[in-house]
Scaffold this motif. Sequence first.
Motif, PDB file in Angstrom:
ATOM      1  N   GLN A   8       0.800  -1.218   0.000  1.00 25.54           N
ATOM      2  CA  GLN A   8       0.000   0.000   0.000  1.00 25.54           C
ATOM      3  C   GLN A   8       0.839   1.278   0.000  1.00 25.54           C
ATOM      4  O   GLN A   8       0.425   2.284  -0.567  1.00 25.54           O
ATOM      5  CB  GLN A   8      -0.933  -0.008   1.213  1.00 25.54           C
ATOM      6  N   CYS A   9       2.030   1.227   0.626  1.00 30.58           N
ATOM      7  CA  CYS A   9       2.799   2.459   0.835  1.00 30.58           C
ATOM      8  C   CYS A   9       4.167   2.474   0.161  1.00 30.58           C
ATOM      9  O   CYS A   9       4.762   3.538   0.009  1.00 30.58           O
ATOM     10  CB  CYS A   9       3.013   2.687   2.332  1.00 30.58           C
ATOM     11  N   ALA A  48       8.732   3.654   2.583  1.00 24.78           N
ATOM     12  CA  ALA A  48       7.818   4.355   3.492  1.00 24.78           C
ATOM     13  C   ALA A  48       7.495   3.544   4.741  1.00 24.78           C
ATOM     14  O   ALA A  48       6.882   4.062   5.674  1.00 24.78           O
ATOM     15  CB  ALA A  48       6.523   4.704   2.760  1.00 24.78           C
ATOM     16  N   ASP A  60       6.492   1.405  12.249  1.00 25.23           N
ATOM     17  CA  ASP A  60       5.147   1.197  11.687  1.00 25.23           C
ATOM     18  C   ASP A  60       4.665  -0.221  11.967  1.00 25.23           C
ATOM     19  O   ASP A  60       3.522  -0.437  12.362  1.00 25.23           O
ATOM     20  CB  ASP A  60       5.157   1.429  10.173  1.00 25.23           C
TER      21      ASP A  60
END
Length: 197
Positions: free
Chosen positions: A28-29, A33, A38
């Motif tokens: 998704q990122c 990132a 995270d």
Amino acid sequence: MHTPNASSTEHTDTATRILDAAQDLVQQCGYNAVSYGDLADVLGLTTAAIHYHFSTKADLGQALVARYRKRNAAARSTIWAEEDGARGRLVQYVNGYVGILEHGGLCLCGVLAADDETLPEPVRREVRHFFAEQEDWLTTVIAEAHAEGAGLAGYDSPREVAELLLATIEGAMLTTRDRGPDAYRARLHRLIDTIVS
């Protein structure tokens, strides 16, 4: 027969959870990132716990792509066994990518390829192996149809058609993402119809 003890099972389960979360976030990122922080937030772990399983982000990335390649190889084997003709095999292959879009992500290796120049070498190598495997498999599928007169105008060999198809599969994930999985599927099925009409 060896029975795994609770501690080794727990170790495997945690590593799998880390890989699952990392794959979701990267799809998704993007690779650059995503941080261990995270992952720790998503999983409710400490960053030290993640480092225990994957010492560096390069180790995590390499394990992630190796697992993705293994799962993809198993999916291709199933397609080959269950579908007799080139068209059916290509449609099922494309439908696997449609499923990724339906779950809100992009092909893991497509995302990683966009970061190629900044990837650690072991991750870059795994990603390139993934694409080589896809091209080899698609070439084999298309070669069978090619022998029966199928092909694509302007492309002389099954390898060239395979390269074009894979580039379209990966590129169309980006260019049709806002239009949804149905538009993506329709475009690729039209290309398949052209190849094996």
